[in-house]
Design a protein around this motif. Structure first.
Motif, PDB file in Angstrom:
ATOM      1  N   MET A  26     -43.457   1.212 -35.072  1.00 32.15           N
ATOM      2  CA  MET A  26     -42.913   1.297 -36.434  1.00 32.15           C
ATOM      3  C   MET A  26     -43.328   0.070 -37.241  1.00 32.15           C
ATOM      4  O   MET A  26     -43.022  -1.050 -36.857  1.00 32.15           O
ATOM      5  CB  MET A  26     -41.383   1.382 -36.368  1.00 32.15           C
ATOM      6  CG  MET A  26     -40.693   1.265 -37.701  1.00 32.15           C
ATOM      7  SD  MET A  26     -40.782   2.772 -38.689  1.00 32.15           S
ATOM      8  CE  MET A  26     -39.754   3.850 -37.695  1.00 32.15           C
ATOM      9  N   ILE A  27     -44.041   0.298 -38.324  1.00 31.53           N
ATOM     10  CA  ILE A  27     -44.412  -0.792 -39.229  1.00 31.53           C
ATOM     11  C   ILE A  27     -43.304  -0.952 -40.266  1.00 31.53           C
ATOM     12  O   ILE A  27     -42.923   0.013 -40.931  1.00 31.53           O
ATOM     13  CB  ILE A  27     -45.764  -0.504 -39.917  1.00 31.53           C
ATOM     14  CG1 ILE A  27     -46.900  -0.510 -38.884  1.00 31.53           C
ATOM     15  CG2 ILE A  27     -46.044  -1.526 -41.013  1.00 31.53           C
ATOM     16  CD1 ILE A  27     -48.254  -0.119 -39.447  1.00 31.53           C
ATOM     17  N   THR A  28     -42.773  -2.165 -40.386  1.00 29.29           N
ATOM     18  CA  THR A  28     -41.616  -2.389 -41.257  1.00 29.29           C
ATOM     19  C   THR A  28     -41.915  -3.290 -42.449  1.00 29.29           C
ATOM     20  O   THR A  28     -41.072  -3.433 -43.334  1.00 29.29           O
ATOM     21  CB  THR A  28     -40.457  -3.016 -40.456  1.00 29.29           C
ATOM     22  OG1 THR A  28     -40.932  -4.243 -39.866  1.00 29.29           O
ATOM     23  CG2 THR A  28     -39.978  -2.074 -39.351  1.00 29.29           C
TER      24      THR A  28
ATOM     25  N   ASN B 277     -47.967  -6.101 -43.563  1.00 29.81           N
ATOM     26  CA  ASN B 277     -48.697  -5.767 -42.340  1.00 29.81           C
ATOM     27  C   ASN B 277     -50.176  -5.523 -42.665  1.00 29.81           C
ATOM     28  O   ASN B 277     -50.509  -4.915 -43.678  1.00 29.81           O
ATOM     29  CB  ASN B 277     -48.056  -4.516 -41.718  1.00 29.81           C
ATOM     30  CG  ASN B 277     -48.713  -4.103 -40.412  1.00 29.81           C
ATOM     31  OD1 ASN B 277     -49.796  -3.522 -40.430  1.00 29.81           O
ATOM     32  ND2 ASN B 277     -48.055  -4.390 -39.318  1.00 29.81           N
TER      33      ASN B 277
ATOM     34  N   ILE C  63     -49.904   9.211 -40.912  1.00 33.14           N
ATOM     35  CA  ILE C  63     -48.877   8.205 -41.180  1.00 33.14           C
ATOM     36  C   ILE C  63     -47.604   8.936 -41.590  1.00 33.14           C
ATOM     37  O   ILE C  63     -47.626   9.764 -42.511  1.00 33.14           O
ATOM     38  CB  ILE C  63     -49.337   7.254 -42.311  1.00 33.14           C
ATOM     39  CG1 ILE C  63     -50.650   6.571 -41.925  1.00 33.14           C
ATOM     40  CG2 ILE C  63     -48.262   6.221 -42.624  1.00 33.14           C
ATOM     41  CD1 ILE C  63     -51.573   6.282 -43.074  1.00 33.14           C
TER      42      ILE C  63
ATOM     43  N   ALA D 176     -43.447   8.540 -42.606  1.00 30.57           N
ATOM     44  CA  ALA D 176     -42.286   7.710 -42.927  1.00 30.57           C
ATOM     45  C   ALA D 176     -41.204   7.954 -41.877  1.00 30.57           C
ATOM     46  O   ALA D 176     -41.093   9.056 -41.315  1.00 30.57           O
ATOM     47  CB  ALA D 176     -41.760   8.048 -44.316  1.00 30.57           C
ATOM     48  N   GLU D 177     -40.438   6.938 -41.613  1.00 30.23           N
ATOM     49  CA  GLU D 177     -39.351   7.012 -40.634  1.00 30.23           C
ATOM     50  C   GLU D 177     -38.461   8.225 -40.923  1.00 30.23           C
ATOM     51  O   GLU D 177     -38.032   8.450 -42.046  1.00 30.23           O
ATOM     52  CB  GLU D 177     -38.532   5.723 -40.731  1.00 30.23           C
ATOM     53  CG  GLU D 177     -37.406   5.604 -39.739  1.00 30.23           C
ATOM     54  CD  GLU D 177     -36.666   4.289 -39.901  1.00 30.23           C
ATOM     55  OE1 GLU D 177     -35.938   3.924 -38.978  1.00 30.23           O
ATOM     56  OE2 GLU D 177     -36.817   3.648 -40.967  1.00 30.23           O
TER      57      GLU D 177
ATOM     58  N   THR E  34     -39.338  11.394 -40.878  1.00 31.22           N
ATOM     59  CA  THR E  34     -40.077  12.580 -41.290  1.00 31.22           C
ATOM     60  C   THR E  34     -40.513  13.360 -40.046  1.00 31.22           C
ATOM     61  O   THR E  34     -41.167  12.793 -39.168  1.00 31.22           O
ATOM     62  CB  THR E  34     -41.333  12.203 -42.115  1.00 31.22           C
ATOM     63  OG1 THR E  34     -40.926  11.432 -43.243  1.00 31.22           O
ATOM     64  CG2 THR E  34     -42.079  13.440 -42.587  1.00 31.22           C
TER      65      THR E  34
ATOM     66  N   GLN F 230     -48.975   7.033 -36.776  1.00 32.90           N
ATOM     67  CA  GLN F 230     -48.368   5.733 -37.055  1.00 32.90           C
ATOM     68  C   GLN F 230     -47.091   5.953 -37.855  1.00 32.90           C
ATOM     69  O   GLN F 230     -47.107   6.624 -38.896  1.00 32.90           O
ATOM     70  CB  GLN F 230     -49.332   4.860 -37.848  1.00 32.90           C
ATOM     71  CG  GLN F 230     -48.783   3.504 -38.218  1.00 32.90           C
ATOM     72  CD  GLN F 230     -48.574   2.607 -37.008  1.00 32.90           C
ATOM     73  OE1 GLN F 230     -49.525   2.238 -36.333  1.00 32.90           O
ATOM     74  NE2 GLN F 230     -47.319   2.285 -36.708  1.00 32.90           N
ATOM     75  N   HIS F 231     -45.989   5.412 -37.358  1.00 36.16           N
ATOM     76  CA  HIS F 231     -44.718   5.512 -38.080  1.00 36.16           C
ATOM     77  C   HIS F 231     -44.513   4.255 -38.920  1.00 36.16           C
ATOM     78  O   HIS F 231     -44.820   3.144 -38.485  1.00 36.16           O
ATOM     79  CB  HIS F 231     -43.550   5.662 -37.098  1.00 36.16           C
ATOM     80  CG  HIS F 231     -43.574   6.958 -36.342  1.00 36.16           C
ATOM     81  ND1 HIS F 231     -43.077   8.127 -36.857  1.00 36.16           N
ATOM     82  CD2 HIS F 231     -44.053   7.260 -35.115  1.00 36.16           C
ATOM     83  CE1 HIS F 231     -43.236   9.103 -35.978  1.00 36.16           C
ATOM     84  NE2 HIS F 231     -43.836   8.600 -34.913  1.00 36.16           N
ATOM     85  N   VAL F 232     -43.991   4.451 -40.138  1.00 36.93           N
ATOM     86  CA  VAL F 232     -43.706   3.310 -41.004  1.00 36.93           C
ATOM     87  C   VAL F 232     -42.306   3.447 -41.596  1.00 36.93           C
ATOM     88  O   VAL F 232     -41.769   4.547 -41.717  1.00 36.93           O
ATOM     89  CB  VAL F 232     -44.746   3.194 -42.156  1.00 36.93           C
ATOM     90  CG1 VAL F 232     -46.155   3.059 -41.615  1.00 36.93           C
ATOM     91  CG2 VAL F 232     -44.655   4.374 -43.127  1.00 36.93           C
ATOM     92  N   HIS F 233     -41.739   2.326 -41.954  1.00 38.58           N
ATOM     93  CA  HIS F 233     -40.432   2.318 -42.612  1.00 38.58           C
ATOM     94  C   HIS F 233     -40.548   3.019 -43.968  1.00 38.58           C
ATOM     95  O   HIS F 233     -41.607   3.014 -44.599  1.00 38.58           O
ATOM     96  CB  HIS F 233     -39.976   0.869 -42.795  1.00 38.58           C
ATOM     97  CG  HIS F 233     -38.556   0.724 -43.233  1.00 38.58           C
ATOM     98  ND1 HIS F 233     -38.172   0.793 -44.551  1.00 38.58           N
ATOM     99  CD2 HIS F 233     -37.418   0.521 -42.511  1.00 38.58           C
ATOM    100  CE1 HIS F 233     -36.872   0.636 -44.637  1.00 38.58           C
ATOM    101  NE2 HIS F 233     -36.391   0.459 -43.424  1.00 38.58           N
TER     102      HIS F 233
END
Length: 245
Positions: free
Chosen positions: A1-3, A7, A50, A52-53, A55, A67-70
């Motif tokens: 998880m990219i927050t 980054n 990609i 979103a958290e 989804t 890739q999961h992102v905030h």
């Protein structure tokens, strides 16, 4: 998880939202459920998805790198008013060889919405391919891609010098029509026979004169009301469906 929006990967994705970044990396960034599903089901090379958290990941996306992102990071990446929480990085593929007819030739159309709508309509009308001339807006611009509604991934598109391309097409037996007003015939009085190519010009200045001189036919759409002209994407739709016969 990219927050974090700081980054390095997030910075890289943002770079793909610029023409310079896309040209350097040979990739582009798209977002939205429909577009991502369309590119995944096409023969284009998707580098990663990609999300979103929170989804949900659809079945068609589970075999690709994810890739999961905030949510705040996705909003930072998003170029839409209502982000859907799904995006993709896609490789720009080698330009396809365009064969068959009819073809569409774009001379310096600069509005992204117009170009995207024209690409979508060319796909719907069964055109065989599109050549984008000099001065045309970048086809991988976010607004262009969204306006194509996925047709970008279904119809062959290449960049080209129309002054060079048109004589080659004529040598291959194509009849080239140009959409203009001066010296033009009403489009539906001209018979759409044989292999055809259609030139569409810039929203303000129309088709460049050297290209007009290369056309076999100059055609126009009659204006019955008080409007000065038609939007180029509307004119494109009328002419393309007529030429397709």
């Amino acid at each position: 998880m990219i927050t974090s929006t700081k980054n390095e990967k997030v910075k890289y994705w943002k770079k793909l939202q610029t023409k310079k970044g896309r040209m350097k990396e040979g990739k582009f960034f798209i977002e939205g459920y429909h577009l991502v599903e369309e590119v995944v089901s096409s023969d284009w090379n998707v580098e990663e998805l990609i999300f979103a958290e929170g989804t949900p990941i659809p079945d068609w996306g589970k075999s690709l790198p994810i890739q999961h992102v905030h949510g705040a990071v996705f909003n930072h990446l998003s170029q839409t008013k209502t982000p859907q929480g799904i995006a993709a990085v896609v490789h720009i593929r080698e330009e396809p060889e365009i064969v068959g007819a009819p073809l569409l030739l774009i001379d310096a159309i600069q509005d992204p919405g117009n170009l995207g709508t024209i690409i979508r309509t060319a796909d719907a009308a069964g055109f065989s391919g599109i050549i984008l001339g000099k001065g045309t807006v970048d086809v991988f611009n976010d607004k262009v891609i969204r306006s194509t509604q996925g047709s970008l991934f279904h119809i062959p598109i290449m960049q080209g010098d129309l002054e060079e391309a048109i004589p080659k097409l004529k040598a291959e037996g194509y009849s080239v029509w140009a959409s203009a007003l001066e010296g033009a015939e009403i489009y539906n009085t001209v018979s759409p026979d044989g292999k055809l190519a259609l030139i569409l010009g810039n929203e303000g200045s129309g088709i460049q004169k050297p290209l007009l001189k290369l056309a076999d036919k100059i055609v126009k759409i009659p204006i019955y009301g008080k409007a000065e002209s038609l939007n180029v994407s509307i004119a494109a739709g009328i002419l393309m469906y007529y030429m397709k016969g």
